[in-house]
Structure formats: structure tokens, C-alpha cells
Scaffold this motif. Structure first.
Motif, mmCIF file in Angstrom:
data_model
loop_
_atom_site.group_PDB
_atom_site.id
_atom_site.type_symbol
_atom_site.label_atom_id
_atom_site.label_comp_id
_atom_site.label_asym_id
_atom_site.label_seq_id
_atom_site.Cartn_x
_atom_site.Cartn_y
_atom_site.Cartn_z
ATOM 1 N N ALA A 178 0.956 -1.202 -0.022
ATOM 2 C CA ALA A 178 -0.155 0.077 -0.087
ATOM 3 C C ALA A 178 0.829 1.210 0.019
ATOM 4 C CB ALA A 178 -0.951 0.093 1.143
ATOM 5 N N VAL A 179 2.130 1.147 -0.210
ATOM 6 C CA VAL A 179 2.980 2.231 -0.379
ATOM 7 C C VAL A 179 3.029 2.902 -1.565
ATOM 8 C CG1 VAL A 179 5.320 3.113 0.082
ATOM 9 C CG2 VAL A 179 4.576 1.443 1.585
ATOM 10 N N PHE A 180 2.846 4.351 -1.475
ATOM 11 C CA PHE A 180 2.846 5.170 -2.658
ATOM 12 C C PHE A 180 4.407 5.792 -2.913
ATOM 13 C CE2 PHE A 180 2.432 8.887 -5.289
ATOM 14 C CZ PHE A 180 1.072 8.671 -6.027
ATOM 15 N N ARG A 181 5.130 5.587 -4.015
ATOM 16 C CA ARG A 181 6.391 5.831 -4.273
ATOM 17 C C ARG A 181 6.570 6.861 -5.608
ATOM 18 N NH1 ARG A 181 6.064 0.365 -2.972
ATOM 19 N NH2 ARG A 181 7.513 -0.128 -1.286
ATOM 20 N N THR A 182 7.069 7.883 -5.018
ATOM 21 C CA THR A 182 7.530 8.601 -6.253
ATOM 22 C C THR A 182 9.151 8.561 -6.825
ATOM 23 O OG1 THR A 182 6.236 10.503 -5.286
ATOM 24 C CG2 THR A 182 7.733 11.117 -6.673
ATOM 25 N N PHE A 183 9.180 8.647 -8.017
ATOM 26 C CA PHE A 183 10.556 8.501 -8.641
ATOM 27 C C PHE A 183 10.868 9.405 -9.384
ATOM 28 C CE2 PHE A 183 8.802 4.044 -8.024
ATOM 29 C CZ PHE A 183 9.905 3.257 -7.745
ATOM 30 N N HIS A 190 10.459 9.598 -2.600
ATOM 31 C CA HIS A 190 9.842 9.792 -1.439
ATOM 32 C C HIS A 190 8.635 8.687 -1.614
ATOM 33 C CE1 HIS A 190 6.211 11.605 0.747
ATOM 34 N NE2 HIS A 190 7.049 12.357 1.265
ATOM 35 N N THR A 191 8.246 8.337 -0.342
ATOM 36 C CA THR A 191 7.275 7.284 -0.161
ATOM 37 C C THR A 191 6.270 7.821 0.956
ATOM 38 O OG1 THR A 191 8.358 6.158 1.748
ATOM 39 C CG2 THR A 191 8.975 5.515 -0.542
ATOM 40 N N PHE A 192 5.026 7.279 1.057
ATOM 41 C CA PHE A 192 4.003 7.412 2.055
ATOM 42 C C PHE A 192 2.867 6.581 1.663
ATOM 43 C CE2 PHE A 192 2.126 9.980 -1.377
ATOM 44 C CZ PHE A 192 0.758 10.004 -0.877
ATOM 45 N N THR A 193 2.373 6.366 3.012
ATOM 46 C CA THR A 193 0.936 5.678 2.599
ATOM 47 C C THR A 193 -0.132 6.224 2.945
ATOM 48 O OG1 THR A 193 2.158 3.651 3.997
ATOM 49 C CG2 THR A 193 -0.099 3.372 3.774
ATOM 50 N N PRO A 194 -0.973 6.279 1.888
ATOM 51 C CA PRO A 194 -2.319 7.182 1.981
ATOM 52 C C PRO A 194 -3.123 6.581 3.179
ATOM 53 C CG PRO A 194 -1.677 6.486 -0.340
ATOM 54 C CD PRO A 194 -0.890 5.989 0.518
ATOM 55 N N SER A 195 -3.830 7.537 3.749
ATOM 56 C CA SER A 195 -4.665 7.160 4.611
ATOM 57 C C SER A 195 -5.931 6.687 4.357
ATOM 58 C CB SER A 195 -4.800 8.543 5.688
ATOM 59 O OG SER A 195 -5.516 9.535 4.817
ATOM 60 N N THR A 196 -6.457 6.810 3.024
ATOM 61 C CA THR A 196 -7.804 6.672 2.510
ATOM 62 C C THR A 196 -7.664 5.834 1.492
ATOM 63 O OG1 THR A 196 -8.134 8.699 1.456
ATOM 64 C CG2 THR A 196 -8.941 8.405 3.636
#
Length: 214
Positions: A178-183, A190-196
Motif C-alpha cells: 500500500a506504499v505510494f512511491r515517487t521516482f 519519496h514514499t508515503f502510505t495514503p490514509s484513505t
């Protein structure tokens, strides 16, 4: 990490080196390449989806077309120039396995507080959307990548771009973790996990700021 990220990173100094996208992903929704005349003839207001050439991307706002050198591209004005897919799509990302967006961008210098939309899936101003933007800070000296997920307010602004420089930007989410990654140019910045969970109902893919009615 998908193979093409490594390929892009390795050839970063030659950003328009061709890559065989079909070799890694048969589930691609759309692809645009303005150096390919099947995608764009060089004139007119229609581009064709190289994944499914019966599908089009009407071009709005009248952007100019660069034909010099090896790079062929549209010059969007950051105001109302853009494109939209002529096929409506829906997302329920909780049911997806993997998705990825990637594109080359060369952003011009802009005044402070400017918002420039890169791409997304959204056409009617509602909040069932995915949108990627460049947001210039109030001093006009920082160009942050902004990610909007089911909101017109950015979820996160993970990194900055350098104006007047070609950069390969990619966003992906792997639903195994479920991790969102920016390349940027093939490297994770950058990585983050969306809350919704992101849900999009009957919207068009867009490139730039496409003004259409859904």
C-alpha cells in the motif's frame, strides 16, 4: 521496481532514448509519444493512444508543437492547454494490484503560487480524482510535486523539480504494501502510505489542464 525505471535511470543523460514499453506491461491503459507519428502526425488537435490506437486524446487550448531536434513535444501554457482521453475510466484502488504513472516534464519558470497540473484522472471538478501537479511556492523559488488523491488539496508534496530541465517523473503504488512511491529519473525520492482508499468514478485521463465536461 519495474524494469523500465532502471532503464530510464541508466540513460538519464539521453532522456528520449526509446524503450519497449510493451515488453514489461500488457495491462497498460494508455501511452503517448509525440516522436511517434502514429501518436501525433505533427499537426491538428488529436493525439492517439499508442496502447489502443482507436482511442484518442483531444488536445485543448492550442499548444504549440516542438519539432526541432530529437525531442517532439507539446508546449503547454500552464493555464488551459491540455489533453483528455476520450474514454471514461473508473478506479477502486482497494481492488487494484499495482498502478503506475510516468512522464517526461520540462517545467518553465513561473511566478510564485502558480499551480500547474501534470496529469491525472479527473474532468469535472469533483473530488473523485487522482491528480499530479507542480506547485510553486510564494517566493517563486521552489517547484514542488503535489499529489492529490480524492481531494483538490495535495496529500503530499514530496520533492522539487528544477525548471528548464527535462525530468522523468513516475508515481506508483504497490498494493502488496500500500506504499505510494515517487521516482525522479529512476530513483525513489519519496514514499508515503495514503490514509484513505482512492475511488474514481467515470472520469477521463488528463494531461495538462484539460478543460472538458464529463
Amino acid at each position: 521496481m519495474p524494469e523500465f525505471f532502471s532503464a530510464v535511470h541508466a540513460t538519464g543523460s539521453i532522456p528520449f532514448t526509446a524503450y519497449n514499453w510493451a515488453s514489461w506491461d500488457t495491462d497498460m491503459r494508455w501511452r503517448l509519444d509525440f516522436s511517434n507519428t502514429t501518436c501525433y502526425s505533427g499537426s491538428g488537435a488529436t493525439a492517439y493512444n499508442l496502447k489502443t490506437t482507436t482511442e484518442t486524446f483531444p488536445i485543448t487550448g492550442g499548444p504549440s508543437f516542438n519539432t526541432s531536434g530529437n525531442a517532439k513535444y507539446l508546449n503547454f501554457d500552464g493555464v488551459n492547454d491540455g489533453m483528455y482521453h476520450n474514454v471514461l475510466n473508473s478506479y477502486n484502488l482497494s481492488n487494484a494490484y499495482y498502478w503506475v504513472w510516468g512522464f517526461w516534464v520540462r517545467v518553465a519558470t513561473a511566478p510564485g503560487n502558480t499551480i500547474m497540473t501534470l496529469s491525472g484522472i479527473d474532468d469535472d471538478g469533483s473530488v473523485d480524482l487522482i491528480k499530479f501537479q507542480i506547485r510553486v511556492n510564494s517566493l517563486g523559488n521552489s517547484y514542488g510535486l503535489a499529489i492529490c488523491l480524492n481531494s483538490t488539496v495535495p496529500t503530499v508534496t514530496p520533492t522539487t523539480l528544477t525548471p528548464n530541465q527535462w525530468t522523468f517523473v513516475c508515481f506508483e503504488q504497490n498494493f502488496l504494501d500500500a506504499v505510494f512511491r515517487t521516482f525522479i529519473n529512476g530513483s525513489v525520492v519519496h514514499t508515503f502510505t495514503p490514509s484513505t482508499t482512492v475511488n474514481v468514478v467515470s472520469e477521463y485521463y488528463t494531461v495538462g489542464r484539460a478543460i472538458v465536461t464529463g
